[in-house]
Each structure stands twice: as structure tokens, then as C-alpha cells.
Enzyme design. Structure first.
Site, mmCIF file in Angstrom:
data_model
loop_
_atom_site.group_PDB
_atom_site.id
_atom_site.type_symbol
_atom_site.label_atom_id
_atom_site.label_comp_id
_atom_site.label_asym_id
_atom_site.label_seq_id
_atom_site.Cartn_x
_atom_site.Cartn_y
_atom_site.Cartn_z
ATOM 1 N N ASP A 160 -91.407 -32.374 -80.937
ATOM 2 C CA ASP A 160 -90.669 -32.221 -79.717
ATOM 3 C C ASP A 160 -89.482 -32.913 -79.618
ATOM 4 O O ASP A 160 -89.311 -33.946 -80.727
ATOM 5 C CB ASP A 160 -91.547 -32.373 -78.701
ATOM 6 C CG ASP A 160 -91.499 -31.402 -77.586
ATOM 7 O OD1 ASP A 160 -90.456 -30.846 -77.228
ATOM 8 O OD2 ASP A 160 -92.345 -31.276 -76.754
ATOM 9 N N TRP A 198 -85.322 -27.060 -78.163
ATOM 10 C CA TRP A 198 -84.903 -26.210 -76.946
ATOM 11 C C TRP A 198 -83.534 -25.552 -76.970
ATOM 12 O O TRP A 198 -83.317 -24.979 -76.205
ATOM 13 C CB TRP A 198 -85.099 -26.482 -75.878
ATOM 14 C CG TRP A 198 -86.433 -27.950 -75.654
ATOM 15 C CD1 TRP A 198 -87.654 -27.949 -75.791
ATOM 16 C CD2 TRP A 198 -86.032 -29.294 -75.638
ATOM 17 N NE1 TRP A 198 -88.272 -28.951 -75.813
ATOM 18 C CE2 TRP A 198 -87.053 -29.957 -75.769
ATOM 19 C CE3 TRP A 198 -84.815 -30.142 -75.591
ATOM 20 C CZ2 TRP A 198 -87.496 -31.231 -75.537
ATOM 21 C CZ3 TRP A 198 -85.000 -31.418 -75.392
ATOM 22 C CH2 TRP A 198 -86.408 -32.074 -75.483
ATOM 23 N N ASP A 217 -88.333 -23.877 -72.620
ATOM 24 C CA ASP A 217 -89.775 -23.417 -72.542
ATOM 25 C C ASP A 217 -89.759 -22.295 -71.824
ATOM 26 O O ASP A 217 -89.115 -21.757 -70.734
ATOM 27 C CB ASP A 217 -90.731 -24.387 -71.540
ATOM 28 C CG ASP A 217 -90.779 -25.829 -72.510
ATOM 29 O OD1 ASP A 217 -90.089 -26.068 -73.444
ATOM 30 O OD2 ASP A 217 -91.657 -26.415 -71.999
HETATM 31 C C1 GLA Z 1 -91.790 -29.221 -74.456
HETATM 32 C C2 GLA Z 1 -92.044 -28.239 -75.193
HETATM 33 C C3 GLA Z 1 -93.219 -27.430 -74.769
HETATM 34 C C4 GLA Z 1 -94.522 -28.293 -74.822
HETATM 35 C C5 GLA Z 1 -94.344 -29.534 -73.983
HETATM 36 C C6 GLA Z 1 -95.472 -30.610 -74.146
HETATM 37 O O1 GLA Z 1 -91.549 -28.828 -73.052
HETATM 38 O O2 GLA Z 1 -90.869 -27.242 -75.297
HETATM 39 O O3 GLA Z 1 -93.455 -26.201 -75.883
HETATM 40 O O4 GLA Z 1 -94.738 -28.535 -76.254
HETATM 41 O O5 GLA Z 1 -93.093 -30.226 -74.425
HETATM 42 O O6 GLA Z 1 -95.229 -31.533 -73.403
#
Ligand code: GLA
Length: 549
Positions: A160, A198, A217
Site C-alpha cells: 500500500d 490507487w 478502493d
Molecule cells: C487501502 C487499500 C485497500 C486496503 C486498505 C487496508 O485503502 O487500497 O485495498 O488494503 O488500504 O488498510
């Protein structure tokens, strides 16, 4: 069993479990399939939860159709001791993580873990998980890699960016490259790496990771599914060779309507995204489970060519996606008619638009019914036409087998490889996919040029036998710019656009036309300009000259 033996068995299992049974060897590792804890459980995970999901994966027959990974997402972190060693969360994983990874492996599955490229995890920021502070890889790259992969035995990691972006303001390419190098050095066995930034991070991701997230997400609602498909629509040229655009974990079994679930699985398969189920496997209903286990659909995701489908054409609000399966430029293609609109939509797709001709058979891989192909003779449409009505928020995914494969005569700019493209929003003049009225496919690629790293490349301009062709580049003439064309590495054409100023709201499309010799097979056509931007590009037409030399 030693780690080495287990890895070999894991690899064997991985290779054998991919669908369908193949005569030909797998060329690349397909997108990973499995389950991940995040969507349903967030940081509220535990040893027993992970074990019950691994059990369910096997019991429900998901393992048998190719779902091989059990991935532990954020939430397992405990604390770092004086030597910097990470310890698992004492209540959630009282016996540590190695026993959990061992359990997953004992079921013939692969184990995945999670971390952050910075110091703190996303859970520490958004899920009030104080254990996530200081839990990221920052300053502990090699130490954590040794622990997670060598000692605990994990096979996959999602990395991440919350800590690296928010608190440390690191540069993505540098940071991920350093982390991936540490993992490769210390892991002791091959690890599949997922970059979680992302947004499409840049073409460098393909050199260091197996997959990379391209969107915010995912959420269990229709607008989120639609948004992610849109985000991935023009990124097919950036995936391939065993590296994939990651559309995020699946929201199947989490409240979407049946037709929306079909779109979700259908498009993730067409686009060769990783397929990580995100629900509580023990609560999956029959129809969602059947969809997830649809072998013909999964075969499109796991196809040996590992290609991502692209938009062949648009019809009203609908999209026609296509990709080769089984064989490049073969007679069978996977095709999806995708209707994101709120009302039903009728598609009429000339097979020639799918580069197919002659007698053809289309099979709906979800309903297993045959789809109508009609021979039409009218001034507007001539030849075999695929006809189907797709419900609102719906999809029809098919395999089409035809007697003949024909060469494309049009290549959209949005199919091209753009080495300078990223979706991080940091460039002043971002290379981008711009909606332009009157352009074929509705999209032009803008802001290419200015340096030799910012080009537009069609890598697969096909010629069956080679010969003389007329190439026409359709572009928007808006200001005085230059554009050069390289064909197979040689400068072939240069143009100075004429327009200095145009009336407001007017779009002036022009064509640059020139003759060129193409070799048999794939040809590369590159647009560039070392000093200025090139005009916004709509598409390239490739016509064989009748009087060819
Ligand atoms: C980010 C990622 C998610 C998940 C969360 C965990 O938002 O994009 O897919 O892994 O962190 O905290």
C-alpha cells in the site's frame, strides 16, 4: 517439508490448477485468483477467521476451479521490538503468522500478506488501528522481507502507499523499486508483488510488480464497479507478459444485483484482472458461487496469452470489448457487450469490427446459449452481424469462433502504448485520454510529445503478407505543432500542423496521409516530436494499396 519443497509443490499446483486443462504450456503466470480479507473484515481479522476461509475455499470447490490464494490484508500487525522485528497482533494472531501460512499451505493453497511502502499502514489512518503506526516497510525493507517470506513463508504481498504518500511524500517509482529490490533479494523464493497506489502508477510498475491497482478502493455498489471499469478501459497496452492491471478485490456476494455481479466478474475476466474474492466465503449464495466458479468465464481471465480486452467500438452508451484468447490473431476471440446504462440496450456489431469474417459461432459463456449472428445486406452494414440485447447494468460475455481472421484497418489512439502515461495527477500537462466529440471511439490521446520519452506507440500494426500501405493519422488541428512518425524504428513522415487558432468549440479533424512499406506480421508505428507536443491523436487507418509495389 522444506520451504524449497513447498515452493516447488506450490508452483506445480499453481500451474496445474489454472483453467482449463491445456495442451499447450502456460506462457506466463495468469492473474492470481483467491480470497482476500479486506472488503468484508477490514482490520478485524484473526487466526481462526483466516483458517475458516481457507477451509471454505476448498470445501466450496473454489480451489478446484483455480482460486489458489488466501491473502491476509491490513490488520495483522502487532508491534516492533527493540531490534525492529515485527510481531503479529497478540489477540488476533496469538500463535503468530507462520502457523497461519503453514495452515494455508497445508490445504494446497498459497498465502498472501500486506504492508505499506511507508512507515504507517492505511489502517492506522482510516481504521483507527494504532498497531499500524511504524508497521510499514519504511526502514525495515530487508528485515520485513526476511520475516514475511523466508521465516513465515508467504508467497504474495500487496504494498500500500498511505504511509509513503501522506506522511513521507516519497516518489512512487523510486520507493516501490527500492522495496521490490529488497524483497527480491531477501525473500528466498519468488514472491508475487502487488503495487497498491490507487491509480495507474506508470509503465515502470510492470518491471517490478505482478499487478498494480488502477483505482480508488472498490465498494459494494454499482457506481463503484462502473467507475473501475472506466478507469481500466484504455489501459490494455500497459498490461501483458504476466503483469496485470488490478481492478481491486471482488465485491461478489456483497449486495450487487445479479446482472451487476455478472458485469463485475465478466469485466474482471475480460480485462485479466486479479480475482480476489472479498466476501465471507461461508455466506456466499448459490448463484454468486456458481458465477465465481464459471469455468468458461474464468478461462477468459486465465487465458494463456494473458491479454487485457480493449474497446473495439462503442454503440450508444454501450461498449464492445474484445481480446484474443488461446492464440494471437487466431480464429477465436473473447467478446463482451457491456451496457452501463440504466435501460436495456440492443447491440448490432459487424463481425468485421471484431476482425472476424465468414461463418461464425458466438457462445454466451454465462447463459451457455448461442448468440445470434445474422447476415445483413444493407448499404449501412454488410456481412455477418452479431445481435443481442443486454439488460441495464448488464453484460454478455462470449467466445466467438469464425472461419476467417481479417487484419484491422483502424487502430484507435486509446489502444496505443504511452510510455509517459500515469494517472497520479502530478504532471502539469498529463498525457491523457480526452473525450473529444466526433472522434472515432469518442477518445483522443492528448499531450504526447516534447521529449523522446513521451511518445505514442502502436506495437502491433498487422500486415498479413507485408507490402505497401497507405497510413492515415487522424488528429485534431488546434495549433502550430509538429508530429513525426517512425515505422519499425525508421523515420517515415514528418508534419507541421497548419492551424494557428480555431473558433471556440470547433474541433478541426485532419488527416496526415503517407505511403509506407510494412513487413509481414507485427509492425511498430510511433508518433513523436522531440521539441513540441504533437496534436491530439484520434486514430490510425491502415489501408493496403491496390497498386502496391
Ligand atoms: C487501502 C487499500 C485497500 C486496503 C486498505 C487496508 O485503502 O487500497 O485495498 O488494503 O488500504 O488498510
Amino acid at each position: 517439508m522444506t520451504a524449497k519443497q513447498r515452493n516447488f509443490i506450490g508452483f506445480l499446483f499453481f500451474s496445474l490448477s489454472v483453467l482449463p486443462c491445456r495442451v499447450e504450456a502456460q506462457q506466463f503466470a495468469p492473474p492470481i485468483m483467491g480470497w482476500s480479507s479486506w472488503n468484508t473484515f477490514h482490520v478485524n481479522i484473526s487466526d481462526s477467521l483466516i483458517r475458516t476461509q481457507a477451509d471454505a475455499m476448498v470445501r466450496l470447490g473454489l480451489k478446484d476451479v483455480g482460486y489458489t490464494h488466501i491473502n491476509i490484508d491490513d490488520g495483522f500487525f502487532g508491534w516492533r521490538d527493540a531490534s525492529g522485528e515485527m510481531h503479529p497482533h497478540p489477540q488476533r494472531f496469538p500463535n503468530g503468522l507462520k502457523v497461519v501460512a503453514d495452515y494455508i499451505h497445508s490445504k494446497g493453497l498459497m498465502a498472501g500478506i500486506y504492508s505499506d511502502a511507508g512507515a504507517n499502514t492505511c489502517g492506522s489512518k482510516y481504521d483507527a488501528d494504532d498497531h499500524g503506526f511504524g508497521a510499514g516497510l519504511y526502514g525495515h525493507e530487508e528485515q520485513d522481507a526476511r520475516l514475511y517470506f523466508r521465516d513465515w513463508g508467504f508467497d504474495f504481498i500487496k504494498i500500500d502507499y498511505c504511509g509513503a504518500g501522506t506522511w513521507l511524500d516519497l516518489e512512487e517509482q523510486k520507493r516501490y523499486t527500492a522495496v521490490c529490490e529488497a524483497i527480491k533479494k531477501e525473500a528466498g523464493h519468488p514472491v508475487s508483488i502487488n503495487i497498491c497506489r490507487w491509480a495507474f502508477p506508470g509503465v515502470w510498475a510492470k518491471n517490478i510488480a505482478t499487478s498494480w491497482r488502477i483505482s480508488r478502493d472498490i465498494l459494494p455498489n454499482w457506481s463503484s464497479i462502473k467507475y473501475i471499469i472506466e478507469k481500466n478501459m484504455y489501459l490494455s497496452a500497459f498490461a501483458g507478459d504476466g503483469h496485470y492491471n488490478d481492478m481491486d478485490m471482488l465485491e461478489i456476494g456483497r449486495g450487487l444485483k445479479p446482472s451487476e455481479e455478472e458485469v463485475h466478474v465478466g469485466m474482471w475476466c475480460m480485462m485479466s484482472s486479479p480475482m480476489l474474492i472479498g466476501c465471507d466465503l461461508n455466506k456466499l449464495n448459490e448463484s454468486s458461487l456458481a458465477l465465481l466458479k464459471n469455468r468458461e468465464l474464468l478461462a477468459i481471465n486465465q487465458d494463456r496469452l494473458g491479454l487485457q480486452a480493449y474497446v473495439a467500438l462503442r454503440q450508444g452508451p454501450g461498449y464492445v470489448f474484445v481480446k484474443d484468447i488461446k492464440e494471437r490473431r487466431g480464429l477465436t476471440r473473447a467478446v463482451a457487450l457491456y451496457n452501463p446504462a440504466d435501460t436495456a440496450l440492443s447491440f448490432e456489431v459487424p463481425l468485421s469490427e471484431l476482425e472476424l469474417a465468414g461463418k461464425a459461432k458466438a457462445k454466451d459463456v454465462i447463459s451457455h446459449a448461442e448468440v445470434k449472428i445474422e447476415t445483413v445486406k444493407s448499404p449501412a452494414m454488410n456481412g455477418n452481424v452479431l445481435k443481442a440485447t443486454v439488460p441495464a447494468h448488464g453484460i454478455k460475455v462470449m467466445t466467438i469462433e469464425a472461419k476467417q481472421r481479417i487484419a484491422p484497418t483502424r487502430y484507435e489512439a486509446e489502444w496505443a502504448y504511452l510510455p509517459a502515461y500515469n494517472d497520479l495527477g502530478k504532471r502539469k500537462l498529463p498525457v491523457g485520454f480526452t473525450k473529444v466529440k466526433g472522434s472515432s471511439g469518442g477518445i483522443c490521446v492528448s499531450n504526447v510529445g516534447g521529449d523522446m520519452d513521451n511518445t505514442l506507440v502502436w506495437k502491433h500494426v498487422w500486415s498479413e503478407q507485408g507490402g505497401t500501405y497507405k497510413l492515415r493519422i487522424r488528429y485534431v488541428d488546434a495549433q502550430r505543432l509538429t508530429m513525426k512518425v517512425m515505422v519499425n524504428g525508421k523515420e517515415a513522415y514528418a508534419l507541421q500542423t497548419s492551424q494557428q487558432a480555431i473558433a471556440k468549440n470547433q474541433i478541426d479533424f485532419k488527416e496526415a496521409a503517407f505511403e509506407i512499406n510494412l513487413k509481414p506480421g507485427d509492425n511498430e508505428v510511433k508518433l513523436y516530436s522531440p521539441l513540441t507536443l504533437i496534436p491530439a491523436v484520434d486514430c490510425l487507418y491502415v489501408d493496403k494499396t491496390v497498386t502496391g509495389k
